[in-house]
Scaffold this active site. Structure first.
Site, PDB file in Angstrom:
ATOM      1  N   CYS A   1      -9.158 -32.680 -99.116  1.00  0.00           N
ATOM      2  CA  CYS A   1      -8.540 -31.395 -99.474  1.00  0.00           C
ATOM      3  C   CYS A   1      -7.154 -31.229 -98.855  1.00  0.00           C
ATOM      4  O   CYS A   1      -6.231 -30.762 -99.511  1.00  0.00           O
ATOM      5  CB  CYS A   1      -9.396 -30.234 -98.967  1.00  0.00           C
ATOM      6  SG  CYS A   1     -11.142 -30.468 -99.100  1.00  0.00           S
ATOM      7  N   ASP A   2      -7.029 -31.576 -97.580  1.00  0.00           N
ATOM      8  CA  ASP A   2      -5.831 -31.175 -96.830  1.00  0.00           C
ATOM      9  C   ASP A   2      -4.894 -32.321 -96.451  1.00  0.00           C
ATOM     10  O   ASP A   2      -3.794 -32.070 -95.964  1.00  0.00           O
ATOM     11  CB  ASP A   2      -6.254 -30.451 -95.530  1.00  0.00           C
ATOM     12  CG  ASP A   2      -7.045 -29.184 -95.822  1.00  0.00           C
ATOM     13  OD1 ASP A   2      -6.844 -28.605 -96.896  1.00  0.00           O
ATOM     14  OD2 ASP A   2      -7.861 -28.774 -94.971  1.00  0.00           O
TER      15      ASP A   2
ATOM     16  N   CYS B   1     -11.586 -31.466 -93.872  1.00  0.00           N
ATOM     17  CA  CYS B   1     -11.619 -32.045 -95.211  1.00  0.00           C
ATOM     18  C   CYS B   1     -10.318 -32.789 -95.513  1.00  0.00           C
ATOM     19  O   CYS B   1      -9.317 -32.175 -95.900  1.00  0.00           O
ATOM     20  CB  CYS B   1     -11.857 -30.933 -96.234  1.00  0.00           C
ATOM     21  SG  CYS B   1     -11.929 -31.527 -97.926  1.00  0.00           S
TER      22      CYS B   1
HETATM   23  C1  LIG Z   1     -11.529 -25.699 -95.534  1.00  0.00           C
HETATM   24  C2  LIG Z   1     -12.152 -26.344 -96.740  1.00  0.00           C
HETATM   25  C3  LIG Z   1     -11.326 -26.849 -97.726  1.00  0.00           C
HETATM   26  C4  LIG Z   1     -11.878 -27.440 -98.848  1.00  0.00           C
HETATM   27  N1  LIG Z   1     -11.030 -27.888 -99.804  1.00  0.00           N
HETATM   28  C5  LIG Z   1     -11.533 -28.432-100.935  1.00  0.00           C
HETATM   29  C6  LIG Z   1     -10.668 -28.883-101.963  1.00  0.00           C
HETATM   30  O1  LIG Z   1      -9.436 -28.776-101.873  1.00  0.00           O
HETATM   31  N2  LIG Z   1     -11.234 -29.421-103.061  1.00  0.00           N
HETATM   32  C7  LIG Z   1     -12.582 -29.556-103.213  1.00  0.00           C
HETATM   33  O2  LIG Z   1     -13.034 -30.018-104.266  1.00  0.00           O
HETATM   34  N3  LIG Z   1     -13.433 -29.166-102.241  1.00  0.00           N
HETATM   35  C8  LIG Z   1     -12.938 -28.599-101.112  1.00  0.00           C
HETATM   36  N4  LIG Z   1     -13.785 -28.207-100.110  1.00  0.00           N
HETATM   37  C9  LIG Z   1     -15.229 -28.411-100.295  1.00  0.00           C
HETATM   38  C10 LIG Z   1     -15.787 -27.392-101.316  1.00  0.00           C
HETATM   39  O3  LIG Z   1     -15.334 -26.092-100.990  1.00  0.00           O
HETATM   40  C11 LIG Z   1     -17.314 -27.438-101.336  1.00  0.00           C
HETATM   41  O4  LIG Z   1     -17.718 -28.743-101.664  1.00  0.00           O
HETATM   42  C12 LIG Z   1     -17.878 -26.462-102.367  1.00  0.00           C
HETATM   43  O5  LIG Z   1     -17.471 -25.141-102.108  1.00  0.00           O
HETATM   44  C13 LIG Z   1     -19.417 -26.497-102.364  1.00  0.00           C
HETATM   45  O6  LIG Z   1     -19.872 -25.541-103.244  1.00  0.00           O
HETATM   46  P1  LIG Z   1     -21.357 -24.929-103.127  1.00  0.00           P
HETATM   47  O7  LIG Z   1     -21.444 -23.897-104.204  1.00  0.00           O
HETATM   48  O8  LIG Z   1     -22.359 -26.009-103.118  1.00  0.00           O
HETATM   49  O9  LIG Z   1     -21.434 -24.263-101.682  1.00  0.00           O
HETATM   50  P2  LIG Z   1     -20.538 -23.126-100.984  1.00  0.00           P
HETATM   51  O10 LIG Z   1     -19.160 -23.076-101.531  1.00  0.00           O
HETATM   52  O11 LIG Z   1     -20.722 -23.357 -99.534  1.00  0.00           O
HETATM   53  O12 LIG Z   1     -21.276 -21.756-101.396  1.00  0.00           O
HETATM   54  C14 LIG Z   1     -22.554 -21.460-100.899  1.00  0.00           C
HETATM   55  C15 LIG Z   1     -22.736 -19.937-100.944  1.00  0.00           C
HETATM   56  O13 LIG Z   1     -24.085 -19.639-100.579  1.00  0.00           O
HETATM   57  C16 LIG Z   1     -24.081 -18.475 -99.751  1.00  0.00           C
HETATM   58  N5  LIG Z   1     -25.290 -18.494 -98.924  1.00  0.00           N
HETATM   59  C17 LIG Z   1     -25.613 -19.404 -97.967  1.00  0.00           C
HETATM   60  N6  LIG Z   1     -26.814 -19.101 -97.426  1.00  0.00           N
HETATM   61  C18 LIG Z   1     -27.259 -17.973 -98.057  1.00  0.00           C
HETATM   62  C19 LIG Z   1     -28.445 -17.168 -97.946  1.00  0.00           C
HETATM   63  N7  LIG Z   1     -29.432 -17.477 -97.082  1.00  0.00           N
HETATM   64  N8  LIG Z   1     -28.584 -16.080 -98.738  1.00  0.00           N
HETATM   65  C20 LIG Z   1     -27.600 -15.742 -99.634  1.00  0.00           C
HETATM   66  N9  LIG Z   1     -26.456 -16.475 -99.792  1.00  0.00           N
HETATM   67  C21 LIG Z   1     -26.295 -17.587 -99.014  1.00  0.00           C
HETATM   68  C22 LIG Z   1     -22.798 -18.604 -98.932  1.00  0.00           C
HETATM   69  O14 LIG Z   1     -22.381 -17.327 -98.437  1.00  0.00           O
HETATM   70  C23 LIG Z   1     -21.841 -19.202 -99.952  1.00  0.00           C
HETATM   71  O15 LIG Z   1     -21.111 -18.191-100.631  1.00  0.00           O
HETATM   72  C24 LIG Z   1     -13.281 -27.570 -98.978  1.00  0.00           C
HETATM   73  C25 LIG Z   1     -14.121 -27.076 -97.984  1.00  0.00           C
HETATM   74  C26 LIG Z   1     -13.569 -26.451 -96.886  1.00  0.00           C
HETATM   75  C27 LIG Z   1     -14.473 -25.865 -95.820  1.00  0.00           C
END
Ligand SMILES: Cc1cc2nc3c(=O)[nH]c(=O)nc-3n(C[C@H](O)[C@H](O)[C@H](O)COP(=O)(O)OP(=O)(O)OC[C@H]3O[C@@H](n4cnc5c(N)ncnc54)[C@H](O)[C@@H]3O)c2cc1C
Length: 310
Positions: free
Chosen positions: A133-134, A130
Protein backbone atom coordinates in the site's frame (compact mmCIF):
# COMPACT_ATOMS: atom_id res chain seq x y z
CA UNK A 1 -35.63 -13.63 10.07
CA UNK A 2 -33.11 -12.32 7.52
CA UNK A 3 -31.87 -14.33 4.56
CA UNK A 4 -28.33 -13.16 5.30
CA UNK A 5 -26.63 -11.52 8.25
CA UNK A 6 -23.26 -9.98 7.40
CA UNK A 7 -20.88 -9.22 10.26
CA UNK A 8 -18.49 -6.38 9.39
CA UNK A 9 -18.83 -3.61 6.80
CA UNK A 10 -15.34 -3.51 5.29
CA UNK A 11 -14.88 -4.08 1.55
CA UNK A 12 -15.55 -7.83 1.93
CA UNK A 13 -18.79 -7.42 3.89
CA UNK A 14 -20.06 -4.54 1.75
CA UNK A 15 -19.46 -6.48 -1.48
CA UNK A 16 -21.23 -9.54 -0.05
CA UNK A 17 -24.13 -7.22 0.86
CA UNK A 18 -24.27 -5.82 -2.67
CA UNK A 19 -24.33 -9.25 -4.32
CA UNK A 20 -26.84 -10.78 -1.89
CA UNK A 21 -29.24 -7.82 -2.00
CA UNK A 22 -29.10 -7.70 -5.81
CA UNK A 23 -30.31 -11.30 -5.70
CA UNK A 24 -33.33 -9.98 -3.81
CA UNK A 25 -32.33 -11.50 -0.48
CA UNK A 26 -33.08 -9.68 2.78
CA UNK A 27 -29.73 -8.57 4.17
CA UNK A 28 -28.70 -7.21 7.56
CA UNK A 29 -25.17 -5.80 7.87
CA UNK A 30 -23.88 -5.37 11.44
CA UNK A 31 -20.90 -3.07 12.02
CA UNK A 32 -19.26 -1.90 15.23
CA UNK A 33 -17.83 1.30 13.75
CA UNK A 34 -18.00 3.32 10.55
CA UNK A 35 -18.58 1.34 7.34
CA UNK A 36 -15.34 0.96 5.36
CA UNK A 37 -13.17 -1.09 7.70
CA UNK A 38 -9.43 -0.65 7.25
CA UNK A 39 -10.02 1.57 4.20
CA UNK A 40 -10.95 4.31 6.65
CA UNK A 41 -7.37 4.19 7.97
CA UNK A 42 -5.76 4.31 4.55
CA UNK A 43 -4.64 7.66 3.21
CA UNK A 44 -4.39 6.75 -0.44
CA UNK A 45 -5.22 3.58 -2.34
CA UNK A 46 -3.24 3.25 -5.57
CA UNK A 47 -3.93 -0.37 -6.40
CA UNK A 48 -7.70 -0.59 -6.68
CA UNK A 49 -8.60 -1.12 -10.35
CA UNK A 50 -10.42 1.77 -11.98
CA UNK A 51 -8.77 4.46 -9.87
CA UNK A 52 -5.30 5.83 -10.44
CA UNK A 53 -5.44 6.96 -6.83
CA UNK A 54 -8.29 7.37 -4.37
CA UNK A 55 -8.47 8.32 -0.69
CA UNK A 56 -9.32 5.30 1.48
CA UNK A 57 -12.36 6.93 3.16
CA UNK A 58 -13.65 8.09 -0.25
CA UNK A 59 -13.46 4.54 -1.64
CA UNK A 60 -15.17 3.32 1.54
CA UNK A 61 -18.02 5.79 1.04
CA UNK A 62 -18.45 4.90 -2.64
CA UNK A 63 -18.55 1.18 -1.78
CA UNK A 64 -21.04 1.82 1.00
CA UNK A 65 -23.36 3.82 -1.28
CA UNK A 66 -23.25 0.99 -3.82
CA UNK A 67 -23.71 -1.73 -1.22
CA UNK A 68 -26.91 -0.37 0.31
CA UNK A 69 -28.76 0.74 -2.82
CA UNK A 70 -30.64 -2.57 -3.16
CA UNK A 71 -32.15 -2.35 0.31
CA UNK A 72 -29.52 -3.60 2.78
CA UNK A 73 -30.47 -2.93 6.42
CA UNK A 74 -27.75 -1.63 8.73
CA UNK A 75 -27.34 -2.17 12.44
CA UNK A 76 -24.73 -0.89 14.85
CA UNK A 77 -23.40 -3.61 17.14
CA UNK A 78 -20.41 -5.53 18.37
CA UNK A 79 -21.06 -9.18 17.61
CA UNK A 80 -20.29 -11.38 20.61
CA UNK A 81 -21.04 -14.82 19.20
CA UNK A 82 -23.00 -16.86 16.68
CA UNK A 83 -24.86 -20.11 17.21
CA UNK A 84 -26.08 -22.68 14.73
CA UNK A 85 -29.73 -23.51 15.42
CA UNK A 86 -29.97 -25.87 12.43
CA UNK A 87 -32.60 -24.20 10.21
CA UNK A 88 -31.26 -20.77 11.14
CA UNK A 89 -28.32 -19.07 12.87
CA UNK A 90 -28.39 -16.65 15.77
CA UNK A 91 -26.09 -13.64 15.85
CA UNK A 92 -25.72 -12.06 19.27
CA UNK A 93 -24.55 -8.47 19.84
CA UNK A 94 -24.12 -6.76 23.21
CA UNK A 95 -27.85 -5.92 23.37
CA UNK A 96 -29.69 -7.81 20.60
CA UNK A 97 -30.08 -11.22 19.03
CA UNK A 98 -30.71 -11.52 15.29
CA UNK A 99 -31.76 -14.56 13.29
CA UNK A 100 -30.59 -15.36 9.77
CA UNK A 101 -30.82 -18.29 7.39
CA UNK A 102 -27.16 -17.68 6.58
CA UNK A 103 -24.27 -15.70 8.08
CA UNK A 104 -21.26 -14.11 6.36
CA UNK A 105 -18.36 -13.25 8.68
CA UNK A 106 -16.31 -10.29 7.40
CA UNK A 107 -14.65 -8.98 10.56
CA UNK A 108 -11.12 -8.56 9.15
CA UNK A 109 -7.94 -8.45 11.18
CA UNK A 110 -5.64 -6.00 12.89
CA UNK A 111 -1.91 -5.56 12.48
CA UNK A 112 -0.11 -6.60 15.60
CA UNK A 113 1.58 -3.57 17.09
CA UNK A 114 5.15 -3.43 18.33
CA UNK A 115 3.93 -1.46 21.32
CA UNK A 116 6.88 0.94 21.39
CA UNK A 117 7.15 4.67 21.88
CA UNK A 118 6.51 6.63 18.67
CA UNK A 119 4.54 3.87 16.94
CA UNK A 120 1.10 5.41 17.44
CA UNK A 121 2.38 8.94 17.05
CA UNK A 122 3.94 8.33 13.61
CA UNK A 123 1.34 5.90 12.22
CA UNK A 124 0.67 7.10 8.66
CA UNK A 125 3.65 9.52 8.91
CA UNK A 126 6.42 7.00 8.37
CA UNK A 127 5.16 4.01 10.33
CA UNK A 128 3.35 1.54 8.10
CA UNK A 129 2.10 -2.05 8.19
CA UNK A 130 1.58 -2.43 4.43
CA UNK A 131 4.44 -2.18 1.90
CA UNK A 132 2.16 -2.95 -1.06
CA UNK A 133 0.00 0.00 0.00
CA UNK A 134 2.57 2.55 1.11
CA UNK A 135 5.93 1.52 -0.40
CA UNK A 136 5.74 3.94 -3.32
CA UNK A 137 5.59 6.89 -0.91
CA UNK A 138 9.14 6.09 0.30
CA UNK A 139 11.18 6.53 -2.88
CA UNK A 140 14.94 6.85 -2.27
CA UNK A 141 14.56 6.66 1.49
CA UNK A 142 16.33 4.34 3.88
CA UNK A 143 13.73 2.02 5.43
CA UNK A 144 13.63 -0.23 8.47
CA UNK A 145 11.59 -3.44 8.31
CA UNK A 146 10.83 -5.10 11.65
CA UNK A 147 10.30 -8.88 11.70
CA UNK A 148 11.81 -12.07 10.33
CA UNK A 149 8.90 -14.09 8.92
CA UNK A 150 7.68 -14.48 5.35
CA UNK A 151 5.77 -11.17 5.33
CA UNK A 152 8.66 -9.13 6.71
CA UNK A 153 11.22 -10.52 4.27
CA UNK A 154 8.91 -10.54 1.24
CA UNK A 155 7.86 -6.97 1.91
CA UNK A 156 11.48 -5.91 2.45
CA UNK A 157 12.31 -7.29 -1.00
CA UNK A 158 9.27 -5.47 -2.44
CA UNK A 159 10.36 -2.21 -0.80
CA UNK A 160 13.78 -2.29 -2.50
CA UNK A 161 12.00 -1.17 -5.71
CA UNK A 162 11.50 2.21 -4.06
CA UNK A 163 13.94 2.56 -1.17
CA UNK A 164 17.62 3.45 -1.36
CA UNK A 165 18.31 0.79 1.30
CA UNK A 166 16.23 -1.57 3.45
CA UNK A 167 17.44 -2.84 6.82
CA UNK A 168 15.68 -5.80 8.41
CA UNK A 169 15.74 -5.71 12.20
CA UNK A 170 15.08 -9.15 13.68
CA UNK A 171 15.12 -10.27 17.29
CA UNK A 172 16.77 -13.61 16.45
CA UNK A 173 20.02 -14.48 14.66
CA UNK A 174 18.24 -16.16 11.76
CA UNK A 175 15.11 -15.53 9.72
CA UNK A 176 11.90 -17.54 10.04
CA UNK A 177 10.95 -16.93 6.40
CA UNK A 178 10.95 -19.74 3.83
CA UNK A 179 14.43 -20.58 2.53
CA UNK A 180 13.73 -19.42 -1.02
CA UNK A 181 12.59 -16.01 0.25
CA UNK A 182 15.62 -15.76 2.54
CA UNK A 183 17.95 -16.54 -0.38
CA UNK A 184 16.38 -13.75 -2.43
CA UNK A 185 16.82 -11.31 0.44
CA UNK A 186 20.47 -12.31 1.06
CA UNK A 187 21.20 -11.88 -2.65
CA UNK A 188 19.64 -8.41 -2.78
CA UNK A 189 22.32 -5.73 -2.51
CA UNK A 190 19.89 -3.18 -1.10
CA UNK A 191 19.01 -5.34 1.93
CA UNK A 192 21.05 -5.45 5.14
CA UNK A 193 20.31 -7.07 8.51
CA UNK A 194 20.55 -6.15 12.17
CA UNK A 195 20.34 -9.44 14.10
CA UNK A 196 19.37 -10.22 17.69
CA UNK A 197 17.81 -6.81 17.99
CA UNK A 198 14.52 -5.12 18.77
CA UNK A 199 13.23 -1.67 17.93
CA UNK A 200 12.65 0.10 21.23
CA UNK A 201 11.54 3.49 19.98
CA UNK A 202 10.54 5.17 16.73
CA UNK A 203 11.87 8.70 16.56
CA UNK A 204 10.92 11.67 14.43
CA UNK A 205 10.46 15.38 14.17
CA UNK A 206 7.04 17.03 14.37
CA UNK A 207 6.21 15.75 10.84
CA UNK A 208 7.81 12.41 9.98
CA UNK A 209 9.92 9.48 11.15
CA UNK A 210 13.65 10.16 11.22
CA UNK A 211 14.99 6.97 12.78
CA UNK A 212 14.76 4.18 15.34
CA UNK A 213 16.39 3.25 18.60
CA UNK A 214 17.50 -0.38 18.62
CA UNK A 215 18.60 -2.67 21.45
CA UNK A 216 20.67 -5.80 20.96
CA UNK A 217 18.94 -8.48 23.04
CA UNK A 218 22.21 -10.38 23.65
CA UNK A 219 24.51 -7.51 24.58
CA UNK A 220 21.94 -4.88 25.64
CA UNK A 221 23.84 -2.36 23.49
CA UNK A 222 21.59 0.49 22.36
CA UNK A 223 22.15 2.16 18.97
CA UNK A 224 20.30 4.57 16.71
CA UNK A 225 19.65 4.10 13.02
CA UNK A 226 18.49 6.85 10.68
CA UNK A 227 15.41 5.95 8.60
CA UNK A 228 12.69 7.66 6.60
CA UNK A 229 10.15 4.94 7.30
CA UNK A 230 9.50 1.89 9.49
CA UNK A 231 7.48 -1.09 8.23
CA UNK A 232 6.27 -3.41 10.97
CA UNK A 233 5.55 -7.11 10.29
CA UNK A 234 5.35 -8.78 13.62
CA UNK A 235 2.10 -10.53 12.75
CA UNK A 236 -1.60 -10.01 12.11
CA UNK A 237 -4.35 -10.84 14.55
CA UNK A 238 -7.69 -12.02 13.16
CA UNK A 239 -10.82 -10.56 14.75
CA UNK A 240 -12.39 -13.94 15.42
CA UNK A 241 -12.87 -14.09 19.18
CA UNK A 242 -16.70 -14.29 18.79
CA UNK A 243 -16.42 -17.33 16.48
CA UNK A 244 -13.81 -19.47 18.18
CA UNK A 245 -16.38 -21.53 20.09
CA UNK A 246 -17.97 -22.50 16.76
CA UNK A 247 -14.86 -24.48 15.82
CA UNK A 248 -14.37 -22.77 12.45
CA UNK A 249 -10.95 -21.23 13.16
CA UNK A 250 -7.50 -22.77 12.95
CA UNK A 251 -4.96 -22.71 15.80
CA UNK A 252 -3.84 -19.20 14.89
CA UNK A 253 -7.43 -17.95 14.94
CA UNK A 254 -8.03 -17.53 11.17
CA UNK A 255 -11.29 -18.86 9.73
CA UNK A 256 -10.88 -21.80 7.37
CA UNK A 257 -12.98 -21.83 4.20
CA UNK A 258 -13.02 -23.51 0.82
CA UNK A 259 -12.97 -21.62 -2.52
CA UNK A 260 -16.69 -20.94 -2.16
CA UNK A 261 -16.07 -19.17 1.18
CA UNK A 262 -17.92 -21.94 3.05
CA UNK A 263 -16.83 -22.69 6.61
CA UNK A 264 -17.36 -26.10 8.18
CA UNK A 265 -20.86 -24.98 9.32
CA UNK A 266 -23.42 -25.16 6.48
CA UNK A 267 -24.79 -21.68 5.82
CA UNK A 268 -21.90 -19.88 7.55
CA UNK A 269 -19.37 -18.18 5.27
CA UNK A 270 -16.24 -16.11 5.88
CA UNK A 271 -14.74 -13.48 3.57
CA UNK A 272 -11.84 -11.05 3.39
CA UNK A 273 -8.89 -10.66 5.74
CA UNK A 274 -10.45 -12.83 8.45
CA UNK A 275 -9.90 -15.94 6.31
CA UNK A 276 -6.78 -18.09 6.22
CA UNK A 277 -5.39 -16.83 2.89
CA UNK A 278 -2.30 -15.55 1.09
CA UNK A 279 -2.91 -11.94 0.03
CA UNK A 280 -4.92 -9.62 2.26
CA UNK A 281 -5.96 -6.64 0.13
CA UNK A 282 -9.09 -4.71 -0.83
CA UNK A 283 -9.25 -6.48 -4.21
CA UNK A 284 -9.11 -9.95 -2.65
CA UNK A 285 -11.65 -8.94 0.03
CA UNK A 286 -14.03 -7.74 -2.68
CA UNK A 287 -13.51 -10.99 -4.63
CA UNK A 288 -14.34 -13.09 -1.56
CA UNK A 289 -17.41 -10.95 -0.82
CA UNK A 290 -18.85 -11.40 -4.31
CA UNK A 291 -18.43 -15.19 -4.14
CA UNK A 292 -20.13 -15.46 -0.74
CA UNK A 293 -22.89 -13.03 -1.75
CA UNK A 294 -23.75 -15.36 -4.62
CA UNK A 295 -23.25 -18.56 -2.58
CA UNK A 296 -25.83 -17.58 0.04
CA UNK A 297 -28.42 -17.26 -2.72
CA UNK A 298 -27.60 -20.78 -4.00
CA UNK A 299 -27.65 -22.15 -0.43
CA UNK A 300 -31.10 -20.71 0.31
CA UNK A 301 -32.50 -21.96 -3.02
CA UNK A 302 -31.14 -25.47 -2.31
CA UNK A 303 -32.74 -25.41 1.16
CA UNK A 304 -36.09 -24.41 -0.41
CA UNK A 305 -35.86 -27.27 -2.94
CA UNK A 306 -35.08 -29.69 -0.12
CA UNK A 307 -38.18 -28.50 1.81
CA UNK A 308 -40.37 -29.00 -1.27
CA UNK A 309 -39.19 -32.57 -1.85
CA UNK A 310 -39.75 -33.54 1.82
C1 LIG B 1 -2.92 1.36 6.82
C2 LIG B 1 -3.45 0.37 5.83
C3 LIG B 1 -3.32 0.63 4.48
C4 LIG B 1 -3.81 -0.27 3.55
N1 LIG B 1 -3.69 0.05 2.24
C5 LIG B 1 -4.19 -0.78 1.31
C6 LIG B 1 -4.10 -0.46 -0.07
O1 LIG B 1 -3.58 0.60 -0.46
N2 LIG B 1 -4.62 -1.34 -0.95
C7 LIG B 1 -5.20 -2.51 -0.58
O2 LIG B 1 -5.70 -3.25 -1.44
N3 LIG B 1 -5.28 -2.86 0.72
C8 LIG B 1 -4.79 -2.02 1.67
N4 LIG B 1 -4.85 -2.37 2.99
C9 LIG B 1 -5.45 -3.66 3.35
C10 LIG B 1 -6.98 -3.61 3.19
O3 LIG B 1 -7.49 -2.44 3.82
C11 LIG B 1 -7.63 -4.86 3.78
O4 LIG B 1 -7.10 -5.99 3.13
C12 LIG B 1 -9.14 -4.83 3.59
O5 LIG B 1 -9.72 -3.70 4.19
C13 LIG B 1 -9.79 -6.08 4.22
O6 LIG B 1 -11.16 -5.97 4.10
P1 LIG B 1 -12.16 -6.78 5.06
O7 LIG B 1 -13.53 -6.34 4.66
O8 LIG B 1 -11.85 -8.22 5.02
O9 LIG B 1 -11.81 -6.31 6.54
P2 LIG B 1 -11.79 -4.85 7.22
O10 LIG B 1 -11.54 -3.77 6.23
O11 LIG B 1 -10.87 -4.99 8.37
O12 LIG B 1 -13.29 -4.67 7.77
C14 LIG B 1 -13.76 -5.47 8.82
C15 LIG B 1 -14.91 -4.72 9.50
O13 LIG B 1 -15.50 -5.58 10.48
C16 LIG B 1 -15.81 -4.81 11.64
N5 LIG B 1 -15.84 -5.71 12.80
C17 LIG B 1 -14.80 -6.41 13.31
N6 LIG B 1 -15.22 -7.14 14.37
C18 LIG B 1 -16.56 -6.89 14.52
C19 LIG B 1 -17.56 -7.35 15.44
N7 LIG B 1 -17.28 -8.24 16.42
N8 LIG B 1 -18.83 -6.90 15.32
C20 LIG B 1 -19.15 -6.00 14.34
N9 LIG B 1 -18.24 -5.53 13.43
C21 LIG B 1 -16.96 -5.98 13.52
C22 LIG B 1 -14.68 -3.78 11.72
O14 LIG B 1 -15.09 -2.64 12.49
C23 LIG B 1 -14.45 -3.47 10.25
O15 LIG B 1 -15.22 -2.35 9.83
C24 LIG B 1 -4.40 -1.48 3.97
C25 LIG B 1 -4.53 -1.76 5.33
C26 LIG B 1 -4.08 -0.84 6.25
C27 LIG B 1 -4.26 -1.12 7.73
Amino acid sequence: MYDVIIIGAGPAGMTAALYASRSNLSVLMIERGAPGGQMNNTAEVENYPGYESILGPELAFKMYEGAIKFGVENAYGIVQNITDQGEFKEVVTEDKTYQGKTVIIATGCVHRKLGVKGEEEFAGRGVSYCAVCDGAFFRNKRLIVVGGGDSAVEEAIYLTQFASEVTIVHRRDELRAQKIIQDRAFANEKISFIWDSVVEEIKGNEMVVTGVQIRNVKTDEVTEEAAGGVFIYVGLDPLTEPFKASGITNDAGWILTNDQMETSIPGVYAVGDVREKGLRQITTAVGDGSIAGQQVFDFIETQKDAQLTK
